[in-house]
Design a protein around this motif. Structure first.
Motif, PDB file in Angstrom:
ATOM      1  N   ASP A 197      37.793 -18.885  22.218  1.00  0.00           N
ATOM      2  CA  ASP A 197      38.196 -19.753  21.113  1.00  0.00           C
ATOM      3  C   ASP A 197      38.626 -18.870  19.943  1.00  0.00           C
ATOM      4  OD1 ASP A 197      37.617 -22.983  20.506  1.00  0.00           O
ATOM      5  OD2 ASP A 197      37.880 -21.754  18.712  1.00  0.00           O
ATOM      6  N   LYS A 202      32.323 -21.060  16.514  1.00  0.00           N
ATOM      7  CA  LYS A 202      32.169 -21.710  17.820  1.00  0.00           C
ATOM      8  C   LYS A 202      31.849 -20.683  18.897  1.00  0.00           C
ATOM      9  CE  LYS A 202      35.258 -25.477  16.500  1.00  0.00           C
ATOM     10  NZ  LYS A 202      36.608 -26.072  16.647  1.00  0.00           N
ATOM     11  N   ILE A 358      31.698 -29.382  14.155  1.00  0.00           N
ATOM     12  CA  ILE A 358      31.775 -29.558  15.611  1.00  0.00           C
ATOM     13  C   ILE A 358      31.480 -31.007  15.973  1.00  0.00           C
ATOM     14  CG2 ILE A 358      30.743 -28.920  17.827  1.00  0.00           C
ATOM     15  CD1 ILE A 358      30.305 -26.139  16.658  1.00  0.00           C
TER      16      ILE A 358
END
Length: 706
Positions: A197, A202, A358
């Motif tokens: 990513d 993340k 998220i």
């Protein structure tokens, strides 16, 4: 109750007060406790809504082509009106819901009032959800954790398609919410998981979960996978990223081993290079949402489950799997929650969708919900004694045709209803209705309403029409009036029971078009019978659309070709006595939409209806030819009437006008006068009977006499 919606036209995200939906057959009503904002999907929808018209067009080139075709056949102004009406549709947001069952519809098994459940319901205080999209929550799983059920199933379905075995290496590209859940499920499955990513936060969360995660920015992702697999490559790659770039699919192919599997869960550029796939004989598959059953109306809306012996993992069983994984501690979702926000503060999430969140959780005030099926939209004004209307149904016909046509009719708008509440509330706001409701019985019980207009799906027409007549109100029902002889008989009996105190009208608008009225004037000067040929270039509709279902839509002959049966009755001034219909091809079904219908009338006239769905959209949609006494009339797409052999008449030109506005002006005027019957009841009964006879003729391969 309150619901979060997206205004596609201006991009605003709103918290609307709408009526509570009524529970339907095969559905359950759920009081929401928590819902999860899917930042990826909802960000895409919000950004689309905020983009200008040109940007919207660029994102949907296939829609632009449809608009251009419509301009060619129907003209610029009607097309623009249709486009802007479409953009006025409110879009309900959300599909990750957890709450408590408060009502259970007929034919629902396995669920009871009070059950804690997860579903794909939206961001609304009350949601009505089909049984197969609802699953019970285990006792040790909280509402908050259960909101991850549906989005978890999306990742799980991608895994099922990849079909990994213990010890295999699977790469997950894109470590957003779905990517992180996918990685954790793969670990629980005994796989070696590599993740990529661009967001360092993340990547850090992924590493904490045991995924070998790397930042994609500035990295040679292919080389990383090769080094971690001893140059074998990944057994499978699951793409959960969202990007327009074609690099992702190319990299996925390059990092795969020979005969590797690539599964697309996200949205990426798909300009696939053959060389990337050819040498390794790679397989590529797109995952469809929650799993088998998705977008299948028989499964989702009608509750017909797939046998477990043949389809082991349906979307509902995928939901159960996710909840079981959470219950057993195999999937830990609480660390993924970035923020918890009260429903009324929803904009703190939607104004920051581009941030680093998220999973955002919406919390609902379950003890303070307005359980009202009717919502007042505007102050009640002084009403005229007649012409007060209630509309049952808020679908495309109501929005695109009915309400624009009623604009200058003089009707007083009191009620508009829809099963879900949202579309009715939106149209009530736009057109100035006093009330929006999900319970059409409220309209029937209101003594001030004297005209009820029904625009629901066809299978509800007969039942509702009978109820309105017995309530002592005038009724206008969009065609068809009924789907079979029994329904028609019930309606006609109910009409006669009222002793002509109310009127019954059907949406046969073609006879009210300017060109039709002029044609009637011209042919009425002779008593000779006539030949009429009507061609409907109806256009293709996919086989799974509800109108083709004989029990729900009645098929396109009963549902649409009836327009031209009525028009011929109007032009000839005679009733249909004989019907024959044949269908295209050797093997055909009752719901054919490529047929030739021949009609005989009581005055000796003859009619042919060519109803075709296999023609070009570039050709005119409707054409009528009338032959009588060595004279001919041609109606071209209800935009012009041309005469051949008529003294003093050559041509009448209009803009596209199929008679809707004039029909409703006449209807409201008639209701105010206390009459209301625009089309003789015998003609309404005859046109319906003729459409049923057409299907009977096809079945029996004989001419049917009425």
């Amino acid at each position: 109750m309150k619901q979060i919606i997206q205004d596609i036209k201006n991009g605003n995200t709103l918290l609307e007060e709408i009526p509570v939906p009524l529970v339907k057959k095969g559905h359950v009503l759920i009081k929401t406790h928590r819902s999860l904002v899917s930042l990826g999907t909802e960000k895409m929808l919000v950004e689309f809504g905020k983009s200008n018209l040109i940007a919207k067009a660029r994102q949907q080139p296939e829609k632009v082509k449809q608009v251009l075709d419509k301009i060619k056949t129907e003209g610029l102004l009607p097309t623009l009106q249709a486009v802007f009406n479409k953009l006025d549709e409110p879009l309900p947001l959300g599909y990750c819901n957890a709450g408590e069952v408060i009502a259970v519809g007929p034919d629902v098994v396995g669920l009871s009032i009070g059950d804690r459940v997860a579903s794909n319901g939206g961001h609304a205080e009350i949601v009505c959800v089909p049984r197969n999209l609802v699953v019970k929550i285990p006792d040790n799983v909280s509402y908050e954790e259960a909101t991850f059920t549906v989005i978890g199933a999306i990742g799980l379905q991608g895994i099922r398609l990849a079909d990994p075995s213990i010890g295999e290496t699977v790469v997950v590209i894109g470590l957003g919410l779905i990517g992180l859940i996918t990685g954790e499920l793969l670990l629980a499955n005994g796989c070696n998981v590599i993740g990529f990513d661009f967001d360092s936060k993340k990547v850090a969360i992924a590493n904490e979960k045991g995924i070998q995660a790397y930042e994609a920015s500035g990295s040679d992702v292919v080389r990383i996978v090769e080094s971690l697999t001893e140059n074998i490559g990944a057994d499978a790659v699951i793409i959960t990223a969202s990007t327009k770039s074609n690099d992702v699919i190319s990299q996925a192919a390059q990092m795969s081993r020979k005969k590797g599997r690539i599964i697309l869960v996200g949205v990426i550029g798909l300009d696939i290079q053959r060389a990337d796939f050819f040498k390794k004989e790679l397989s590529f598959q797109v995952s469809c949402s929650y799993g088998p059953g998705r977008y299948d109306d028989d499964y989702e809306q009608r509750g017909i489950d797939y046998p477990v012996g043949y389809v082991r993992w349906t979307e509902n069983r995928n939901f159960q799997t996710i909840l079981n994984a959470i219950s057993k501690g195999q999937l830990k979702v609480t660390p993924l929650i970035t923020e918890r926000v009260a429903l009324q503060d929803y904009l703190s999430i939607y104004n920051n969708l581009g941030g680093s969140s998220i999973a955002s959780i919406l919390e609902y005030p379950v003890a303070d919900i307005k359980m009202e099926v009717t919502v007042q939209v505007k102050p009640v004004s002084n009403k005229p004694s007649k012409g007060v209307i209630g509309i049952i149904g808020s679908g495309n016909f109501t929005k695109m045709t009915l309400l624009p046509a009623l604009k200058n009719s003089g009707a007083h708008y009191k009620y508009i209803s829809s099963a879900g509440g949202l579309t009715a509330k939106s149209l009530a706001n736009k057109y100035g209705f006093e009330f929006s409701t999900t319970d059409y019985q409220q309209i029937l019980l209101d003594d001030e309403v004297d005209l009820v207009i029904i625009t629901t799906r066809h299978d509800l027409h007969a039942k509702m029409t009978t109820e309105v007549l017995r309530a002592g109100k005038h009724v206008f029902v969009e065609k068809p009036l009924a789907l079979n002889k029994e329904e028609l008989s019930s309606i006609i009996n109910s009409y006669h029971e009222m002793n002509d105190s109310v009127s019954l009208n059907v949406g046969f608008n073609r006879r009210f078009a300017p060109v039709s009225r002029k044609a009637k004037e011209l042919v009425s000067k002779s008593v000779s019978p006539m030949n009429i040929i009507a061609t409907m270039n109806a256009g293709f509709i996919p086989a799974d659309v509800w109108v083709h279902n004989m029990k729900i839509g009645g098929g396109r002959i009963i549902g649409e070709a009836c327009h031209f049966i009525d028009l011929m009755i109007y032009l000839t001034g005679a009733l249909v006595t004989e019907v024959h219909m044949s269908s295209l091809g050797v093997h055909y079904e009752d719901n054919t939409d490529n047929a030739i219908i021949t009609l005989k009338f009581s005055d000796g006239s003859q009619g042919v209806i060519n109803y075709f769905s296999n023609g070009s959209k570039a050709y005119a949609k409707e054409r009528v030819e009338i032959y009588q006494d060595n004279r001919t009339l041609l109606i071209d797409n209800f935009k012009s009437l041309t005469g051949f052999g008529f003294k003093g008449f050559n041509r009448l030109r209009t803009s596209l006008d199929k008679g809707h506005s004039y029909q409703f002006q006449q209807l409201i005027e008639a209701v105010k006068k206390g009459t209301g019957q625009l089309i003789p009841i015998k003609e309404l009964e005859n046109s319906s009977s003729a459409s049923f006879a057409a299907i009977e003729s096809l079945q029996t391969k004989t001419r049917v006499f009425i």
